[in-house]
Design a protein around this motif. Structure first.
Motif, mmCIF file in Angstrom:
data_model
loop_
_atom_site.group_PDB
_atom_site.id
_atom_site.type_symbol
_atom_site.label_atom_id
_atom_site.label_comp_id
_atom_site.label_asym_id
_atom_site.label_seq_id
_atom_site.Cartn_x
_atom_site.Cartn_y
_atom_site.Cartn_z
ATOM 1 N N UNK A 141 -3.817 35.410 6.866
ATOM 2 C CA UNK A 141 -2.775 35.827 5.947
ATOM 3 C C UNK A 141 -2.770 36.267 4.532
ATOM 4 N N UNK A 142 -4.221 35.599 4.406
ATOM 5 C CA UNK A 142 -4.852 36.034 3.054
ATOM 6 C C UNK A 142 -3.688 35.223 1.972
ATOM 7 N N UNK A 143 -3.239 35.766 0.301
ATOM 8 C CA UNK A 143 -3.142 35.105 -0.345
ATOM 9 C C UNK A 143 -1.580 35.486 -0.965
ATOM 10 N N UNK A 144 -0.894 36.322 0.139
ATOM 11 C CA UNK A 144 0.246 36.413 -0.013
ATOM 12 C C UNK A 144 1.251 36.594 1.273
ATOM 13 N N UNK A 145 2.873 36.162 1.359
ATOM 14 C CA UNK A 145 3.443 36.834 2.594
ATOM 15 C C UNK A 145 4.986 37.338 2.481
ATOM 16 N N UNK A 146 5.292 38.308 2.687
ATOM 17 C CA UNK A 146 6.759 38.729 2.684
ATOM 18 C C UNK A 146 7.422 38.567 3.846
ATOM 19 N N UNK A 147 8.014 37.372 3.951
ATOM 20 C CA UNK A 147 9.523 37.072 4.122
ATOM 21 C C UNK A 147 10.698 37.139 4.406
ATOM 22 N N UNK A 148 11.428 37.923 5.276
ATOM 23 C CA UNK A 148 13.021 38.208 5.859
ATOM 24 C C UNK A 148 13.782 37.357 5.454
ATOM 25 N N UNK A 149 14.963 37.805 4.240
ATOM 26 C CA UNK A 149 15.916 37.213 4.038
ATOM 27 C C UNK A 149 15.965 35.715 5.924
ATOM 28 N N UNK A 150 16.014 34.641 5.845
ATOM 29 C CA UNK A 150 16.497 33.788 6.491
ATOM 30 C C UNK A 150 15.543 33.550 8.190
ATOM 31 N N UNK A 151 14.813 34.862 7.755
ATOM 32 C CA UNK A 151 13.220 34.011 8.409
ATOM 33 C C UNK A 151 12.874 33.189 7.482
ATOM 34 N N UNK A 152 11.663 32.780 9.203
ATOM 35 C CA UNK A 152 10.525 31.237 9.311
ATOM 36 C C UNK A 152 9.236 32.015 8.693
ATOM 37 N N UNK A 153 8.274 30.926 8.945
ATOM 38 C CA UNK A 153 6.628 31.270 9.279
ATOM 39 C C UNK A 153 6.199 30.189 9.517
ATOM 40 N N UNK A 154 5.284 29.887 10.780
ATOM 41 C CA UNK A 154 5.096 28.732 10.849
ATOM 42 C C UNK A 154 3.393 29.048 10.053
ATOM 43 N N UNK A 155 2.796 28.092 8.840
ATOM 44 C CA UNK A 155 1.607 28.615 8.358
ATOM 45 C C UNK A 155 0.362 26.962 9.318
ATOM 46 N N UNK A 156 -0.385 27.614 9.802
ATOM 47 C CA UNK A 156 -1.537 27.056 10.148
ATOM 48 C C UNK A 156 -3.126 27.072 9.483
ATOM 49 N N UNK A 157 -2.743 25.461 8.860
ATOM 50 C CA UNK A 157 -4.158 25.430 7.739
ATOM 51 C C UNK A 157 -5.711 25.338 8.815
#
Length: 327
Positions: free
Chosen positions: A241-257
């Motif tokens: 994902x790099x150093x930045x992610x854009x999310x749309x209103x109401x959306x979600x993201x599952x981060x995996x380190x």
């Protein structure tokens, strides 16, 4: 006067007798041979030097023969430089020494080069599934070094069971790892060492052949990359994902380190310590310690997500990774 003359004659005769006996006693055993490098490899420049405590080589005429052909000759010529042949091919070297006393000594030397391939791997490095690269070592990694001999004697390619291996770590011999058929060396890097020098010497049990090889292993810094876990595609390991992610209103993201090159069995190992913060505020560690789900609020803004990861009892195995979530 006669008595004095008689004593002088006796002393002179004794000195002459001792000198003659010493000269007659000189053999090739009295000539020492040194090589630089100590164990020449194939197709390598090597310098052969002879020395002796029994006779003065500086005053001797020394003739050097390579494969029965005169190469060079001269007074006090104690060294010769040559290029070795391929693996297992012998070079016959002969030094014919004519001393100032009229004694001739012949020293025969055989150079039969061999080689060793050294291959190392990290035994406890954490990498993601299907990782195609080489696992790299970090401070205090467990590293295995394997020796593959390329040596010939008597027309036969030697196997590891034909050899005795002598291992050294940073110029210190490791007797516990050395011995018959001991073709691999397992060790743990010291946190004080940014690199390690590994050396091995392989010697034939019945054949008079030896090869030596060294390699340097540089320690790397472990790190963490963030990936997205898609509900439909799974973890997208093909691109971080790099150093930045854009999310749309109401959306979600599952981060995996995903940790790279830490000394732990897997990401869920109790050896790993995960500390998550959002905008500098600590949050409770998720049940799956390396995963964090984020949902975009209805208002625009951004959040700074930070993960500090370390391994218990490993002083230099820690890393802080940051990602900005914009919404």
């Amino acid at each position: 006067m006669r008595k004095s003359l008689g004593i002088c004659l006796i002393v002179f005769t004794a000195i002459l007798f001792i000198h003659t006996n010493q000269a007659l006693a000189l053999t090739s055993v009295d000539i020492s041979v040194n090589s630089s490098p100590e164990i020449p490899g194939p197709n390598q420049s090597a310098t052969i030097t002879i020395s002796s405590y029994a006779t003065d080589l500086e005053k001797a005429t020394i003739s050097w023969y390579i494969d029965n052909r005169l190469s060079t000759s001269g007074v006090g010529k104690k060294t010769i430089t040559l290029t070795t042949k391929g693996i297992g091919e012998s070079t016959q070297i002969k030094a014919v020494i004519d001393t100032a006393n009229g004694i001739t000594i012949t020293k025969d030397i055989v150079v039969r080069p061999g080689d060793i391939d050294l291959i190392w791997e990290v035994s406890d490095a954490t990498v993601p599934p299907f990782y195609k690269g080489k696992s790299l070592p970090s401070r205090e990694s467990l590293i295995k070094v394997s020796a593959i001999p390329n040596m010939v004697a008597g027309g036969k390619w030697l196997q590891t069971e034909d050899l005795v291996f002598d291992w050294s770590l940073n110029s210190e011999r490791n007797s516990a790892a050395s011995g018959f058929n001991e073709s691999s060396f397992l060790y743990r890097n010291s946190y004080l060492k940014k690199s390690d020098e590994i050396s091995v010497k392989a010697s034939g049990i019945t054949q008079n052949t030896t090869a030596q090889k060294s390699t340097s292993i540089i320690m790397r810094s472990p790190f963490v990359l963030f990936y997205e876990d898609s509900p439909t595609l799974g973890i997208k390991y093909e691109k971080s994902l790099g150093s930045a992610v854009d999310l749309q209103n109401g959306s979600e993201i599952n981060l995996v380190a995903t940790p790279y090159f830490f000394s732990a069995s897997d990401v869920a190992s109790p050896e790993f310590v995960y500390n998550w913060t959002i905008n500098g505020n600590p949050i409770q560690t998720p049940s799956k310690k390396n995963r964090l789900t984020l949902r975009a609020p209805d208002v625009r803004g951004n959040s700074e997500v930070t993960l500090d990861i370390s391994v218990l009892q490993k002083l230099f195995q820690d890393y802080e990774s940051n990602i900005t979530i914009s919404y």
